[in-house]
Design a protein around this motif. Structure first.
Motif, PDB file in Angstrom:
ATOM      1  N   GLU A   1      -8.139   9.003 -14.051  1.00 64.49           N
ATOM      2  CA  GLU A   1      -8.873   9.350 -12.889  1.00 64.49           C
ATOM      3  C   GLU A   1     -10.132   9.614 -12.860  1.00 64.49           C
TER       4      GLU A   1
ATOM      5  N   GLU B   1     -10.050   4.867   0.857  1.00 63.75           N
ATOM      6  CA  GLU B   1     -10.237   5.094  -0.480  1.00 63.75           C
ATOM      7  C   GLU B   1     -11.605   5.810  -0.758  1.00 63.75           C
TER       8      GLU B   1
ATOM      9  N   SER C   1      -3.693  10.934 -17.493  1.00 58.78           N
ATOM     10  CA  SER C   1      -3.804  10.789 -16.148  1.00 58.78           C
ATOM     11  C   SER C   1      -5.291  11.500 -15.736  1.00 58.78           C
TER      12      SER C   1
ATOM     13  N   ARG D   1     -11.135   9.603  -0.236  1.00 57.41           N
ATOM     14  CA  ARG D   1     -10.373  10.027  -1.579  1.00 57.41           C
ATOM     15  C   ARG D   1     -11.166  10.115  -2.819  1.00 57.41           C
TER      16      ARG D   1
ATOM     17  N   VAL E   1       0.866  -1.152  -0.034  1.00 63.15           N
ATOM     18  CA  VAL E   1       0.139  -0.064  -0.090  1.00 63.15           C
ATOM     19  C   VAL E   1       0.954   1.275  -0.098  1.00 63.15           C
ATOM     20  N   SER E   2       1.982   1.127   0.710  1.00 66.71           N
ATOM     21  CA  SER E   2       2.988   2.388   0.675  1.00 66.71           C
ATOM     22  C   SER E   2       3.681   2.596  -0.543  1.00 66.71           C
ATOM     23  N   ALA E   3       3.569   1.487  -1.481  1.00 68.17           N
ATOM     24  CA  ALA E   3       4.235   1.575  -2.711  1.00 68.17           C
ATOM     25  C   ALA E   3       3.293   2.154  -3.666  1.00 68.17           C
ATOM     26  N   GLY E   4       2.115   2.286  -3.241  1.00 69.40           N
ATOM     27  CA  GLY E   4       1.037   2.889  -4.351  1.00 69.40           C
ATOM     28  C   GLY E   4      -0.048   1.757  -4.732  1.00 69.40           C
ATOM     29  N   GLU E   5       0.067   0.628  -4.334  1.00 70.36           N
ATOM     30  CA  GLU E   5      -0.930  -0.393  -4.659  1.00 70.36           C
ATOM     31  C   GLU E   5      -1.981  -0.417  -3.728  1.00 70.36           C
ATOM     32  N   THR E   6      -2.914   0.637  -3.872  1.00 71.39           N
ATOM     33  CA  THR E   6      -4.000   1.090  -2.767  1.00 71.39           C
ATOM     34  C   THR E   6      -5.052  -0.013  -2.839  1.00 71.39           C
TER      35      THR E   6
END
Length: 361
Positions: free
Chosen positions: A322, A123, A318, A126, A90-95
């Motif tokens: 999104e 999530e 992007s 966000r 999760v910290s690496a971006g794999e939410t």
């Protein structure tokens, strides 16, 4: 059968114990076992090898205790290690990664569920924040377009009227007041001022339509796409073919939130801009279809294409991803050098048809 069932129940009961209870239970059993073994050693006549036996027994008991504790802690901490890997992902971006629920350890399982709940709440927050930001952007676009149309356009139109009045007044002045050279010079300046004002007025109208076309709010998505294709042909010199057959009645039957239609329109607008400015395409095909579960938008161009593995992702792409992600949809961008680019978007109809979602947006 009864013995195996009893054994299975005892094993399940054992794995449900907390780590603290497991460590205390195992070490208590080991101390009892070692005490019984020490009692047996001291109750026999082993005086000749008394010190050797005592030393060996102590070393063996210490090593056995250490080994059992290591194995027990390693087995008990395995779910915790899995949770740690999830946190790192999760910290690496794999939410989208979630921790596995481990019923064998109630405490770690509760920690994993709390962590997953926190991720879900973050999530959701966000997504809600991103939707509010997109909605605020569209509202600001609408306000700016209205201001440009109502204020700036009207002022420029009034300037054109006054310029024409000055031109007519100049023509009516007698030759004794204004010489022919001065009259011609003033007439040329007024004509230049008129052309400059007309060009500025046209640019402001185009900018207002690009910011927020009124046809999208007044007539809906299909009319907005038709206007977009016509604008592409005139302003970008890029012919755009539309395939929208049979969608008028379908879209009238189903309620569409504003953000849903805005997302499809903005993606089509971005694709046309990229095809004209970067791909140097000669033709673009925009197709929109409906299959009871999803709305599919496809934009294909015959431009020079690009290699996605070597091309950095720009703000336009992007932004499209999104917008699609916020509505729970999927987007696919396929391109090869010299083969053009194809953008496919699928949005679930269930999200678009719910009134609650429309009110939330």
């Amino acid at each position: 059968m009864d013995v195996s069932s009893f054994y299975a129940r005892q094993m399940r009961r054992w794995w449900r114990l907390s780590l603290f209870e497991k460590v205390i239970l195992v070490n208590s059993l080991m101390l009892i076992g070692l005490a019984l073994a020490g009692l047996w050693v001291t109750s026999h006549n082993l005086e000749a090898h008394h010190y050797l036996i005592d030393t060996s027994f102590i070393v063996f008991a210490t090593l056995l205790s250490l080994l059992i504790n290591v194995l027990l802690l390693r087995a008990s901490f395995r779910p915790l290690f899995s949770l740690l890997r999830t946190i790192r992902a999760v910290s690496a971006g794999e939410t989208d990664t979630r921790a596995a629920d481990t019923p064998s350890d109630s405490e770690i399982s509760e920690l994993a569920r709390a962590f997953n709940t926190m991720l879900d709440q973050l999530e959701t927050a966000r997504r809600e924040q991103a939707m509010l930001i997109l909605q605020a952007q569209e509202e600001e676009r609408r306000r700016l377009a209205r201001e440009l149309h109502d204020e700036s356009s009207q002022n420029l139109t009034a300037l054109l009227i006054h310029t024409e009045i000055l031109n007519q007044t100049l023509q009516g002045l007698p030759g004794t007041i204004v010489t022919e050279d001065a009259r011609a010079r003033l007439r040329g300046e007024l004509q230049y001022l008129t052309q400059l004002t007309q060009g500025t007025l046209e640019n402001i109208r185009t900018l207002a339509l690009q910011l927020r076309p009124g046809v999208l709010d007044d007539l809906g998505l299909l009319a907005a796409l038709r206007w977009l294709a016509e604008d592409s042909r005139k302003r970008l010199q890029l012919p755009a073919e539309l395939k929208l057959e049979g969608l008028e009645d379908i879209l009238k039957e189903h309620h569409r939130p504003e953000l849903y239609e805005t997302t499809l329109f903005r993606i089509a607008q971005e694709c046309l801009t990229n095809a004209a400015r970067h791909a140097h395409a000669q033709k673009v095909v925009i197709s929109l279809r409906y299959d009871q579960q999803e709305m599919h938008l496809q934009v294909c161009d015959d431009g020079r294409g690009y290699d996605p593995s070597h091309q950095p992702v720009g703000l336009g792409i992007s932004g499209m991803r999104e917008r699609v992600a916020l509505l729970g949809g999927k987007i696919s961008i396929r391109s090869e050098p010299g083969q053009g680019t194809k953008v496919e978007v699928s949005l679930p109809v269930s999200m678009a048809c719910t009134k609650d979602a429309a009110y939330a947006w």
